[in-house]
Design a protein around this motif. Sequence first.
Motif, PDB file in Angstrom:
ATOM      1  N   ILE A  25       0.866  -1.178   0.000  1.00 29.60           N
ATOM      2  CA  ILE A  25       0.000   0.000   0.000  1.00 29.60           C
ATOM      3  C   ILE A  25       0.903   1.228   0.000  1.00 29.60           C
ATOM      4  N   ALA A  26       0.706   2.099  -0.985  1.00 25.87           N
ATOM      5  CA  ALA A  26       1.494   3.324  -1.108  1.00 25.87           C
ATOM      6  C   ALA A  26       0.820   4.458  -0.344  1.00 25.87           C
ATOM      7  N   PRO A  27       1.578   5.485   0.022  1.00 30.35           N
ATOM      8  CA  PRO A  27       1.018   6.606   0.793  1.00 30.35           C
ATOM      9  C   PRO A  27      -0.206   7.262   0.160  1.00 30.35           C
ATOM     10  N   ASP A  28      -0.237   7.325  -1.171  1.00 28.75           N
ATOM     11  CA  ASP A  28      -1.359   7.990  -1.844  1.00 28.75           C
ATOM     12  C   ASP A  28      -2.470   7.041  -2.271  1.00 28.75           C
ATOM     13  N   ASP A  29      -2.374   5.774  -1.889  1.00 35.37           N
ATOM     14  CA  ASP A  29      -3.445   4.825  -2.200  1.00 35.37           C
ATOM     15  C   ASP A  29      -4.703   5.195  -1.432  1.00 35.37           C
ATOM     16  N   ASP A  30      -5.824   5.089  -2.106  1.00 36.91           N
ATOM     17  CA  ASP A  30      -7.123   5.461  -1.550  1.00 36.91           C
ATOM     18  C   ASP A  30      -7.842   4.219  -1.027  1.00 36.91           C
ATOM     19  N   PHE A  31      -8.298   4.297   0.212  1.00 36.97           N
ATOM     20  CA  PHE A  31      -8.980   3.189   0.872  1.00 36.97           C
ATOM     21  C   PHE A  31     -10.133   2.636   0.035  1.00 36.97           C
ATOM     22  N   LEU A  32     -10.973   3.501  -0.483  1.00 38.38           N
ATOM     23  CA  LEU A  32     -12.135   3.050  -1.255  1.00 38.38           C
ATOM     24  C   LEU A  32     -11.720   2.442  -2.587  1.00 38.38           C
ATOM     25  N   GLU A  33     -10.728   3.029  -3.227  1.00 37.67           N
ATOM     26  CA  GLU A  33     -10.250   2.490  -4.505  1.00 37.67           C
ATOM     27  C   GLU A  33      -9.562   1.132  -4.339  1.00 37.67           C
ATOM     28  N   LEU A  34      -9.071   0.856  -3.131  1.00 41.13           N
ATOM     29  CA  LEU A  34      -8.440  -0.435  -2.847  1.00 41.13           C
ATOM     30  C   LEU A  34      -9.466  -1.507  -2.491  1.00 41.13           C
ATOM     31  N   GLY A  35     -10.742  -1.136  -2.536  1.00 42.41           N
ATOM     32  CA  GLY A  35     -11.796  -2.096  -2.224  1.00 42.41           C
ATOM     33  C   GLY A  35     -12.392  -1.935  -0.840  1.00 42.41           C
ATOM     34  N   GLY A  36     -12.022  -0.857  -0.161  1.00 42.04           N
ATOM     35  CA  GLY A  36     -12.550  -0.604   1.175  1.00 42.04           C
ATOM     36  C   GLY A  36     -14.029  -0.258   1.141  1.00 42.04           C
ATOM     37  N   HIS A  37     -14.695  -0.553   2.231  1.00 43.93           N
ATOM     38  CA  HIS A  37     -16.121  -0.233   2.389  1.00 43.93           C
ATOM     39  C   HIS A  37     -16.384   0.048   3.861  1.00 43.93           C
ATOM     40  N   SER A  38     -17.627   0.367   4.192  1.00 44.72           N
ATOM     41  CA  SER A  38     -17.934   0.824   5.547  1.00 44.72           C
ATOM     42  C   SER A  38     -17.602  -0.196   6.631  1.00 44.72           C
ATOM     43  N   LEU A  39     -17.823  -1.472   6.377  1.00 43.11           N
ATOM     44  CA  LEU A  39     -17.498  -2.471   7.404  1.00 43.11           C
ATOM     45  C   LEU A  39     -16.000  -2.561   7.638  1.00 43.11           C
ATOM     46  N   LEU A  40     -15.220  -2.493   6.562  1.00 38.86           N
ATOM     47  CA  LEU A  40     -13.763  -2.488   6.728  1.00 38.86           C
ATOM     48  C   LEU A  40     -13.297  -1.199   7.397  1.00 38.86           C
ATOM     49  N   ALA A  41     -13.941  -0.093   7.086  1.00 46.82           N
ATOM     50  CA  ALA A  41     -13.591   1.178   7.723  1.00 46.82           C
ATOM     51  C   ALA A  41     -13.820   1.085   9.230  1.00 46.82           C
ATOM     52  N   MET A  42     -14.920   0.457   9.632  1.00 49.85           N
ATOM     53  CA  MET A  42     -15.190   0.280  11.059  1.00 49.85           C
ATOM     54  C   MET A  42     -14.122  -0.602  11.701  1.00 49.85           C
ATOM     55  N   ARG A  43     -13.743  -1.662  11.032  1.00 49.04           N
ATOM     56  CA  ARG A  43     -12.719  -2.569  11.557  1.00 49.04           C
ATOM     57  C   ARG A  43     -11.371  -1.851  11.684  1.00 49.04           C
ATOM     58  N   ILE A  44     -11.003  -1.107  10.651  1.00 47.12           N
ATOM     59  CA  ILE A  44      -9.719  -0.402  10.664  1.00 47.12           C
ATOM     60  C   ILE A  44      -9.684   0.660  11.757  1.00 47.12           C
ATOM     61  N   THR A  45     -10.722   1.482  11.848  1.00 45.93           N
ATOM     62  CA  THR A  45     -10.702   2.541  12.863  1.00 45.93           C
ATOM     63  C   THR A  45     -10.733   1.959  14.273  1.00 45.93           C
ATOM     64  N   ALA A  46     -11.411   0.837  14.465  1.00 44.87           N
ATOM     65  CA  ALA A  46     -11.414   0.201  15.783  1.00 44.87           C
ATOM     66  C   ALA A  46     -10.019  -0.306  16.144  1.00 44.87           C
ATOM     67  N   ARG A  47      -9.354  -0.952  15.194  1.00 47.11           N
ATOM     68  CA  ARG A  47      -8.002  -1.471  15.458  1.00 47.11           C
ATOM     69  C   ARG A  47      -7.003  -0.349  15.694  1.00 47.11           C
TER      70      ARG A  47
END
Length: 86
Positions: A25-47
């Motif tokens: 993952i590069a610094p300018d990679d976008d979470f959503l463009e990498l396949g991220g979604h709301s459930l993964l966002a919740m998991r990432i922010t919790a961790r």
Amino acid sequence: MTHTSENTVTVVKAVWADALGIDHIAPDDDFLELGGHSLLAMRITARVSEEFDIDLPMPVLLRHPTLSRFTAAVERAVREKHGEGT
């Protein structure tokens, strides 16, 4: 736990890589463009919240969707919590 800026990037990048199932993952990679979604966002922010002992709401990731911008938001939250200014 005390984190340096370099360490923060390493930890956040590892959390993203694990959640997204992506090795590089590069610094300018976008979470959503990498396949991220709301459930993964919740998991990432919790961790990340647990790792850095901060309260980081899920919308922070959606407002700062690149690795570099999200890491900067994490660092700001850490400084604010520990009274080191903004």
